[in-house]
Write a protein that holds these residues in place. Structure first.
Motif, PDB file in Angstrom:
ATOM      1  N   UNK A 234      30.639  54.066  49.006  1.00 42.25           N
ATOM      2  CA  UNK A 234      31.145  53.075  49.950  1.00 42.25           C
ATOM      3  C   UNK A 234      30.583  51.689  49.656  1.00 42.25           C
ATOM      4  N   UNK A 235      29.358  51.650  49.129  1.00 35.83           N
ATOM      5  CA  UNK A 235      28.739  50.367  48.788  1.00 35.83           C
ATOM      6  C   UNK A 235      29.102  49.945  47.367  1.00 35.83           C
ATOM      7  N   UNK A 236      28.749  50.793  46.395  1.00 35.22           N
ATOM      8  CA  UNK A 236      28.990  50.431  44.998  1.00 35.22           C
ATOM      9  C   UNK A 236      30.482  50.385  44.681  1.00 35.22           C
ATOM     10  N   UNK A 237      31.235  51.316  45.261  1.00 35.53           N
ATOM     11  CA  UNK A 237      32.667  51.339  45.006  1.00 35.53           C
ATOM     12  C   UNK A 237      33.371  50.105  45.543  1.00 35.53           C
ATOM     13  N   UNK A 238      32.948  49.657  46.736  1.00 36.41           N
ATOM     14  CA  UNK A 238      33.554  48.455  47.317  1.00 36.41           C
ATOM     15  C   UNK A 238      33.270  47.225  46.462  1.00 36.41           C
ATOM     16  N   UNK A 239      31.997  47.050  46.077  1.00 36.00           N
ATOM     17  CA  UNK A 239      31.646  45.910  45.230  1.00 36.00           C
ATOM     18  C   UNK A 239      32.345  45.987  43.879  1.00 36.00           C
ATOM     19  N   UNK A 240      32.377  47.201  43.316  1.00 38.08           N
ATOM     20  CA  UNK A 240      33.026  47.377  42.021  1.00 38.08           C
ATOM     21  C   UNK A 240      34.514  47.083  42.088  1.00 38.08           C
ATOM     22  N   UNK A 241      35.148  47.531  43.154  1.00 38.22           N
ATOM     23  CA  UNK A 241      36.585  47.294  43.312  1.00 38.22           C
ATOM     24  C   UNK A 241      36.880  45.802  43.456  1.00 38.22           C
ATOM     25  N   UNK A 242      36.078  45.101  44.287  1.00 45.26           N
ATOM     26  CA  UNK A 242      36.265  43.664  44.470  1.00 45.26           C
ATOM     27  C   UNK A 242      36.075  42.906  43.158  1.00 45.26           C
ATOM     28  N   UNK A 243      35.038  43.299  42.413  1.00 45.75           N
ATOM     29  CA  UNK A 243      34.777  42.626  41.144  1.00 45.75           C
ATOM     30  C   UNK A 243      35.895  42.891  40.144  1.00 45.75           C
ATOM     31  N   UNK A 244      36.338  44.162  40.046  1.00 41.76           N
ATOM     32  CA  UNK A 244      37.383  44.511  39.078  1.00 41.76           C
ATOM     33  C   UNK A 244      38.707  43.826  39.430  1.00 41.76           C
ATOM     34  N   UNK A 246      39.132  41.107  41.162  1.00 42.46           N
ATOM     35  CA  UNK A 246      39.007  39.666  40.922  1.00 42.46           C
ATOM     36  C   UNK A 246      39.194  39.348  39.441  1.00 42.46           C
ATOM     37  N   UNK A 247      38.535  40.119  38.591  1.00 38.56           N
ATOM     38  CA  UNK A 247      38.675  39.907  37.151  1.00 38.56           C
ATOM     39  C   UNK A 247      40.087  40.142  36.675  1.00 38.56           C
ATOM     40  N   UNK A 248      40.724  41.181  37.203  1.00 38.55           N
ATOM     41  CA  UNK A 248      42.097  41.488  36.817  1.00 38.55           C
ATOM     42  C   UNK A 248      43.052  40.381  37.267  1.00 38.55           C
ATOM     43  N   UNK A 249      42.839  39.873  38.483  1.00 39.68           N
ATOM     44  CA  UNK A 249      43.704  38.811  39.006  1.00 39.68           C
ATOM     45  C   UNK A 249      43.584  37.544  38.157  1.00 39.68           C
ATOM     46  N   UNK A 250      42.353  37.204  37.772  1.00 36.31           N
ATOM     47  CA  UNK A 250      42.161  36.020  36.930  1.00 36.31           C
ATOM     48  C   UNK A 250      42.833  36.204  35.575  1.00 36.31           C
ATOM     49  N   UNK A 251      42.705  37.398  35.000  1.00 39.91           N
ATOM     50  CA  UNK A 251      43.320  37.675  33.700  1.00 39.91           C
ATOM     51  C   UNK A 251      44.840  37.581  33.770  1.00 39.91           C
ATOM     52  N   UNK A 252      45.426  38.180  34.815  1.00 42.17           N
ATOM     53  CA  UNK A 252      46.880  38.132  34.980  1.00 42.17           C
ATOM     54  C   UNK A 252      47.344  36.688  35.158  1.00 42.17           C
ATOM     55  N   UNK A 253      46.578  35.905  35.914  1.00 39.55           N
ATOM     56  CA  UNK A 253      46.949  34.498  36.128  1.00 39.55           C
ATOM     57  C   UNK A 253      46.902  33.699  34.830  1.00 39.55           C
ATOM     58  N   UNK A 274      39.170  29.660  27.006  1.00 40.91           N
ATOM     59  CA  UNK A 274      38.921  29.167  28.366  1.00 40.91           C
ATOM     60  C   UNK A 274      37.731  29.906  28.996  1.00 40.91           C
ATOM     61  N   UNK A 275      36.775  29.152  29.564  1.00 37.72           N
ATOM     62  CA  UNK A 275      35.615  29.791  30.220  1.00 37.72           C
ATOM     63  C   UNK A 275      36.035  30.789  31.299  1.00 37.72           C
ATOM     64  N   UNK A 276      37.147  30.531  31.976  1.00 40.49           N
ATOM     65  CA  UNK A 276      37.620  31.424  33.030  1.00 40.49           C
ATOM     66  C   UNK A 276      37.937  32.812  32.502  1.00 40.49           C
ATOM     67  N   UNK A 277      38.365  32.881  31.242  1.00 45.35           N
ATOM     68  CA  UNK A 277      38.663  34.184  30.638  1.00 45.35           C
ATOM     69  C   UNK A 277      37.397  35.034  30.541  1.00 45.35           C
ATOM     70  N   UNK A 283      33.654  40.040  35.118  1.00 46.31           N
ATOM     71  CA  UNK A 283      33.982  40.658  36.413  1.00 46.31           C
ATOM     72  C   UNK A 283      34.587  42.047  36.211  1.00 46.31           C
ATOM     73  N   UNK A 284      35.432  42.205  35.197  1.00 42.60           N
ATOM     74  CA  UNK A 284      36.029  43.511  34.906  1.00 42.60           C
ATOM     75  C   UNK A 284      34.962  44.525  34.491  1.00 42.60           C
TER      76      UNK A 284
END
Length: 320
Positions: A234-244, A246-253, A274-277, A283-284
């Motif tokens: 519940x703790x690690x999975x939530x943080x991991x999901x948010x991080x993954x 976020x990274x996926x959304x930035x990559x798709x963008x 690009x540094x954002x990449x 994050x992924x």
């Protein structure tokens, strides 16, 4: 079964032990309560164990255990709880700063008022400001985090119903937060009693300023462990999901912007330049690692620390 078990952690208190036992015996005889004393010698380097052995043949039932080395107060209390047989278990320090005169009323509050735990509150303390001011700060922080309205979480003088001490496990330096541990284990009726505090008569304090640093870290630790030990995902999975995500959304963008620029003929930088990449890549990776950490932690929750982690050199048990 005695009505009371009095658990006393001992570390280099040879001078105070005879006077303490005499004081306890006087109070208990006047109250008419049946009781036993449980001494836990936490690796003392003076003659404390020899004094305990001599006291074992005097007056009440005395149980005792001696560690090979100093493990700390939490370990001593944990072993003391496992040895205690009384209906109510009282803990107190061996330095004569806790008054045995408080014990009968603590017993009554647990037995007659139905408290799971009653903690002492040393409103008037004979300690220097270097101890009292940090103590007030940490007590306030603990009240805010726990929601338990106690003034002195670290008071050594406490009373517990037997069901509490047999169903909690303390380790490290968690003795400061026993009320918190008890509450998170379902024992929510927690009370407080103002108790007397006496100046230290023999020796010097065993705790320095570093205990407040340790106390803050322990508060974070006990909060995390008690909330997530049964479901760490519940703790690690939530943080991991948010991080993954976020990274996926930035990559798709970034990919979308690249394709859009190519279609419109707009100059667009290479994605990998690009540094954002690289932020998205990190994050992924972190997201996957956190998720795997939560998965492994879920698999390890059945391997909890055991109560036999402390090496006992010698023991006194009249019933064995």
């Amino acid at each position: 079964m005695p009505q009371l078990s009095i658990v006393i952690p001992v570390f280099n208190e040879e001078e105070s032990l005879p006077e303490l036992q005499q004081w306890i015996s006087k109070v208990m005889d006047a109250s008419g309560l049946s009781y036993e004393l449980v001494y836990i010698d936490d690796g003392s380097t003076d003659g404390s164990w020899q004094v305990i052995q001599s006291l074992a043949g005097q007056g009440p039932c005395v149980k005792a255990a001696r560690f090979f080395r100093n493990y700390g107060k939490s370990a001593a209390l944990d072993i003391g709880f496992s040895r205690a047989a009384g209906e109510v278990v009282v803990t107190m320090d061996a330095d004569l700063q806790d008054s045995p005169e408080e014990i009968p009323e603590l017993y009554r509050m647990v037995r007659e008022e139905g408290y799971d735990l009653v903690s002492g509150w040393k409103r008037k303390r004979y300690d220097p400001l270097s101890k009292t001011l940090p103590s007030r700060f940490f007590n306030r922080v603990t009240r805010l985090i726990s929601g338990i309205r106690l003034h002195d979480f670290n008071c050594g003088l406490k009373a517990y119903s037997q069901k509490v001490v047999k169903n909690i496990h303390i380790y490290g330096e968690m003795h400061r937060y026993i009320p918190l541990i008890a509450k998170w284990n379902g024992f929510s009726k927690i009370g407080e009693k103002e108790v007397a505090h006496s100046p230290r008569k023999y020796g010097s304090t065993k705790f320095g300023l570093e205990r407040f640093v340790h106390g803050f870290l322990d508060l974070i630790s006990v909060s995390f462990v008690n909330r997530y030990r049964k479901n760490p995902m519940h703790f690690f999975g939530l943080l991991g999901t948010l991080s993954f995500v976020s990274g996926l959304a930035i990559t798709v963008w970034l990919i979308y912007e690249k394709i859009r620029g190519l279609r419109l003929g707009i100059p667009v930088r290479e994605i990998t330049s690009q540094p954002l990449f690289f932020l998205a890549l990190v994050a992924l990776i972190v997201g996957v690692q956190l998720f795997l950490t939560g998965f492994l932690a879920e698999m390890m929750t059945s391997s909890n620390s055991k109560k036999s982690d402390y090496n006992i050199e010698e023991e006194i048990n009249p019933q064995s």
